[in-house]
Write a protein that holds these residues in place. Structure first.
Motif, PDB file in Angstrom:
ATOM      1  N   ALA A  77      61.496  17.569  58.555  1.00  0.00           N
ATOM      2  CA  ALA A  77      60.189  16.912  58.598  1.00  0.00           C
ATOM      3  C   ALA A  77      60.334  15.402  58.434  1.00  0.00           C
ATOM      4  O   ALA A  77      59.700  14.618  59.158  1.00  0.00           O
ATOM      5  CB  ALA A  77      59.286  17.479  57.511  1.00  0.00           C
ATOM      6  N   HIS A  78      61.162  14.995  57.498  1.00  0.00           N
ATOM      7  CA  HIS A  78      61.371  13.560  57.253  1.00  0.00           C
ATOM      8  C   HIS A  78      61.956  12.869  58.466  1.00  0.00           C
ATOM      9  O   HIS A  78      61.535  11.747  58.825  1.00  0.00           O
ATOM     10  CB  HIS A  78      62.301  13.389  56.047  1.00  0.00           C
ATOM     11  N   GLN A  79      62.904  13.513  59.119  1.00  0.00           N
ATOM     12  CA  GLN A  79      63.536  12.912  60.291  1.00  0.00           C
ATOM     13  C   GLN A  79      62.513  12.606  61.381  1.00  0.00           C
ATOM     14  O   GLN A  79      62.538  11.525  61.982  1.00  0.00           O
ATOM     15  CB  GLN A  79      64.628  13.850  60.826  1.00  0.00           C
ATOM     16  N   PHE A  80      61.591  13.516  61.634  1.00  0.00           N
ATOM     17  CA  PHE A  80      60.609  13.304  62.690  1.00  0.00           C
ATOM     18  C   PHE A  80      59.468  12.395  62.232  1.00  0.00           C
ATOM     19  O   PHE A  80      58.964  11.587  63.017  1.00  0.00           O
ATOM     20  CB  PHE A  80      60.067  14.644  63.191  1.00  0.00           C
ATOM     21  N   PHE A  81      59.067  12.526  60.977  1.00  0.00           N
ATOM     22  CA  PHE A  81      57.954  11.714  60.489  1.00  0.00           C
ATOM     23  C   PHE A  81      58.299  10.234  60.506  1.00  0.00           C
ATOM     24  O   PHE A  81      57.470   9.397  60.880  1.00  0.00           O
ATOM     25  CB  PHE A  81      57.576  12.159  59.074  1.00  0.00           C
ATOM     26  N   LYS A  82      59.512   9.898  60.146  1.00  0.00           N
ATOM     27  CA  LYS A  82      59.910   8.483  60.153  1.00  0.00           C
ATOM     28  C   LYS A  82      60.101   7.956  61.569  1.00  0.00           C
ATOM     29  O   LYS A  82      60.201   6.737  61.777  1.00  0.00           O
ATOM     30  CB  LYS A  82      61.178   8.279  59.325  1.00  0.00           C
ATOM     31  N   LYS A  83      60.142   8.861  62.545  1.00  0.00           N
ATOM     32  CA  LYS A  83      60.267   8.471  63.956  1.00  0.00           C
ATOM     33  C   LYS A  83      58.921   8.567  64.678  1.00  0.00           C
ATOM     34  O   LYS A  83      58.860   8.688  65.899  1.00  0.00           O
ATOM     35  CB  LYS A  83      61.278   9.377  64.660  1.00  0.00           C
ATOM     36  N   ASN A  84      57.842   8.520  63.921  1.00  0.00           N
ATOM     37  CA  ASN A  84      56.479   8.434  64.463  1.00  0.00           C
ATOM     38  C   ASN A  84      55.973   9.713  65.124  1.00  0.00           C
ATOM     39  O   ASN A  84      55.207   9.677  66.092  1.00  0.00           O
ATOM     40  CB  ASN A  84      56.368   7.258  65.447  1.00  0.00           C
ATOM     41  N   PHE A  85      56.387  10.854  64.584  1.00  0.00           N
ATOM     42  CA  PHE A  85      55.793  12.142  64.917  1.00  0.00           C
ATOM     43  C   PHE A  85      54.938  12.590  63.736  1.00  0.00           C
ATOM     44  O   PHE A  85      55.299  12.358  62.583  1.00  0.00           O
ATOM     45  CB  PHE A  85      56.864  13.208  65.147  1.00  0.00           C
ATOM     46  N   ASP A  86      53.830  13.258  63.989  1.00  0.00           N
ATOM     47  CA  ASP A  86      53.200  14.040  62.934  1.00  0.00           C
ATOM     48  C   ASP A  86      53.990  15.331  62.780  1.00  0.00           C
ATOM     49  O   ASP A  86      54.642  15.795  63.723  1.00  0.00           O
ATOM     50  CB  ASP A  86      51.739  14.343  63.265  1.00  0.00           C
ATOM     51  N   VAL A  87      53.929  15.921  61.592  1.00  0.00           N
ATOM     52  CA  VAL A  87      54.736  17.107  61.296  1.00  0.00           C
ATOM     53  C   VAL A  87      53.882  18.153  60.610  1.00  0.00           C
ATOM     54  O   VAL A  87      53.062  17.841  59.740  1.00  0.00           O
ATOM     55  CB  VAL A  87      55.935  16.754  60.389  1.00  0.00           C
ATOM     56  N   LEU A  88      54.100  19.416  60.995  1.00  0.00           N
ATOM     57  CA  LEU A  88      53.460  20.544  60.339  1.00  0.00           C
ATOM     58  C   LEU A  88      54.561  21.545  59.967  1.00  0.00           C
ATOM     59  O   LEU A  88      55.250  22.062  60.838  1.00  0.00           O
ATOM     60  CB  LEU A  88      52.434  21.191  61.268  1.00  0.00           C
ATOM     61  N   THR A  89      54.743  21.765  58.666  1.00  0.00           N
ATOM     62  CA  THR A  89      55.603  22.850  58.204  1.00  0.00           C
ATOM     63  C   THR A  89      54.692  23.939  57.666  1.00  0.00           C
ATOM     64  O   THR A  89      53.734  23.641  56.970  1.00  0.00           O
ATOM     65  CB  THR A  89      56.585  22.383  57.115  1.00  0.00           C
ATOM     66  N   TRP A  90      54.993  25.184  57.983  1.00  0.00           N
ATOM     67  CA  TRP A  90      54.057  26.241  57.599  1.00  0.00           C
ATOM     68  C   TRP A  90      54.771  27.386  56.901  1.00  0.00           C
ATOM     69  O   TRP A  90      55.980  27.556  57.029  1.00  0.00           O
ATOM     70  CB  TRP A  90      53.270  26.752  58.806  1.00  0.00           C
ATOM     71  N   ASN A  91      53.993  28.130  56.124  1.00  0.00           N
ATOM     72  CA  ASN A  91      54.509  29.252  55.358  1.00  0.00           C
ATOM     73  C   ASN A  91      54.148  30.568  56.032  1.00  0.00           C
ATOM     74  O   ASN A  91      52.982  30.801  56.372  1.00  0.00           O
ATOM     75  CB  ASN A  91      53.893  29.253  53.954  1.00  0.00           C
TER      76      ASN A  91
ATOM     77  N   TRP B  40      51.080  19.391  55.997  1.00  0.00           N
ATOM     78  CA  TRP B  40      50.969  18.360  57.021  1.00  0.00           C
ATOM     79  C   TRP B  40      51.544  17.023  56.566  1.00  0.00           C
ATOM     80  O   TRP B  40      51.384  16.635  55.415  1.00  0.00           O
ATOM     81  CB  TRP B  40      49.510  18.128  57.380  1.00  0.00           C
ATOM     82  N   LEU B  41      52.156  16.315  57.516  1.00  0.00           N
ATOM     83  CA  LEU B  41      52.456  14.892  57.403  1.00  0.00           C
ATOM     84  C   LEU B  41      51.793  14.226  58.590  1.00  0.00           C
ATOM     85  O   LEU B  41      52.156  14.504  59.740  1.00  0.00           O
ATOM     86  CB  LEU B  41      53.967  14.647  57.439  1.00  0.00           C
ATOM     87  N   LYS B  42      50.823  13.359  58.328  1.00  0.00           N
ATOM     88  CA  LYS B  42      50.048  12.768  59.414  1.00  0.00           C
ATOM     89  C   LYS B  42      50.076  11.247  59.375  1.00  0.00           C
ATOM     90  O   LYS B  42      49.992  10.642  58.306  1.00  0.00           O
ATOM     91  CB  LYS B  42      48.592  13.243  59.353  1.00  0.00           C
ATOM     92  N   SER B  43      50.178  10.671  60.576  1.00  0.00           N
ATOM     93  CA  SER B  43      50.109   9.208  60.719  1.00  0.00           C
ATOM     94  C   SER B  43      49.372   8.836  61.999  1.00  0.00           C
ATOM     95  O   SER B  43      49.647   7.801  62.601  1.00  0.00           O
ATOM     96  CB  SER B  43      51.513   8.612  60.731  1.00  0.00           C
ATOM     97  N   ASP B  44      48.476   9.731  62.445  1.00  0.00           N
ATOM     98  CA  ASP B  44      47.704   9.505  63.673  1.00  0.00           C
ATOM     99  C   ASP B  44      48.587   9.421  64.907  1.00  0.00           C
ATOM    100  O   ASP B  44      48.292   8.682  65.856  1.00  0.00           O
ATOM    101  CB  ASP B  44      46.832   8.248  63.554  1.00  0.00           C
ATOM    102  N   ALA B  45      49.691  10.159  64.906  1.00  0.00           N
ATOM    103  CA  ALA B  45      50.570  10.188  66.073  1.00  0.00           C
ATOM    104  C   ALA B  45      49.971  11.082  67.156  1.00  0.00           C
ATOM    105  O   ALA B  45      49.113  11.928  66.890  1.00  0.00           O
ATOM    106  CB  ALA B  45      51.947  10.700  65.675  1.00  0.00           C
ATOM    107  N   SER B  46      50.456  10.914  68.363  1.00  0.00           N
ATOM    108  CA  SER B  46      49.998  11.752  69.473  1.00  0.00           C
ATOM    109  C   SER B  46      50.904  12.961  69.676  1.00  0.00           C
ATOM    110  O   SER B  46      50.581  13.864  70.439  1.00  0.00           O
ATOM    111  CB  SER B  46      49.946  10.935  70.770  1.00  0.00           C
TER     112      SER B  46
END
Length: 319
Positions: free
Chosen positions: A81-95, A53-59
């Motif tokens: 993930a970095h592209q979306f996280f820096k644009k104020n999205f939370d991100v979930l990458t999964w295995n 997870w990358l979280k920043s309390d985004a909606s």
């Protein structure tokens, strides 16, 4: 009718063919350090999935699915993930099962059509977000498209999806990757797949026919003896036919972008189904001449990868 076009991606001049455009970013792209938090969740059949997870309390949340023998921390996953996280999205990458640091608990592995696991991830994550977007690479792209096309009613929070370097027709793609100059890719995949079979057979000797490994020369052989039968399919052909996302496109009810390079060494003509897109008002397709497989490197090293740029533009733009 949705956009069907050849786009303007420009590859670095010294990466002059699809193989270089595939191999160089795969081997030499450095992953960006990001503050991932790992979570392990249980599946309904007693197995587990590891999520990062990358979280920043985004909606808004983006869920990213990796390719064959990949994982959540591969550079292409982290770059997206970095592209979306820096644009104020939370991100979930999964295995996928067996692709994190620990072998999964069941005799089964993962496969191109195992949408039950993606559904588990979406349902687990959806409660905390207003909007969800899906991004999938290669096998993960096929999984994403099949998931969206097979379900009678998808989670209403899922708004759009992007599938990159997708082998929409699994059988012809598998045959291509195991032929001619592409055999180097197949050998690399087979090496790690066989290692997992050996490890799994130590735990489930009655379920995993490890003795047949000596017969395995191609990815299709592997799917014929392992992927297909272990997951309930008759053989490789049956597995490919039941799980190729090409056959699920007409069932997709939200906007999706399929981004495949014409010089992708893994893809066949059947992975560029313009006629299928013309039947749907939800399918966007972009087929740049260059890019390789999960490549799309920028001309300037400091720039973002073109696939990341296009994924964000598609998801962040009103259609």
């Amino acid at each position: 009718m949705p956009l069907i076009k050849t786009t303007e991606y420009q590859n670095p001049k010294w990466m002059f063919n699809g193989h270089l455009q595939t191999i160089i970013p795969s081997l030499f792209r450095e992953a960006i350090p990001l503050p991932f938090d790992r979570e392990r969740i249980n599946t309904s059949d007693g197995d587990f999935l590891d999520l990062d997870w990358l979280k920043s309390d985004a909606s808004k949340l983006v869920i990213i699915s990796h390719g064959l023998e990949g994982n959540s921390r591969r550079p292409y996953m982290v770059g997206m993930a970095h592209q979306f996280f820096k644009k104020n999205f939370d991100v979930l990458t999964w295995n996928f099962r067996g692709c994190s640091d620990e072998l999964n608990k069941k005799p089964i592995f993962y496969h191109s059509g195992a949408t039950y696991d993606l559904d588990t991830v979406v349902n687990h994550a959806s409660k905390d977000y207003q909007e969800i977007y899906l991004v999938g690479f290669s096998l993960g792209g096929n999984l994403t498209l099949k998931y969206l096309g097979e379900k009678r009613q998808i989670n209403p929070k899922i708004k759009k999806a992007v599938a990159i370097s997708v082998p929409l027709h699994l059988e012809s793609s598998c045959e291509k990757i195991s032929s001619g100059e592409n055999i180097i890719y197949a050998k690399r995949f087979l090496s790690t797949l066989k290692e997992k079979v050996v490890k799994k057979a130590l735990i489930y000797p009655d379920d995993i026919p490890v003795g047949t490994l000596r017969k395995i020369k191609t990815l299709k052989d592997f799917d014929d003896h392992f992927t297909g039968p272990i997951h309930g399919f008759k053989d490789a052909h049956d597995y490919y036919e039941q799980n190729s996302s090409l056959y699920f496109l007409e069932g997709i009810s939200i906007p999706v972008l399929i981004l495949n390079a014409q010089n992708d060494p893994f893809l066949t003509e059947k992975c560029f189904p313009i006629s299928q897109a013309k039947k749907s008002d939800q399918i966007w397709m972009e087929f740049p001449k260059y890019g390789g497989h999960v490549g799309f490197s920028p001309r300037k090293r400091a720039d973002i990868y073109w696939s990341e740029k296009r994924a964000f533009e598609f998801i962040n733009t009103d259609l």
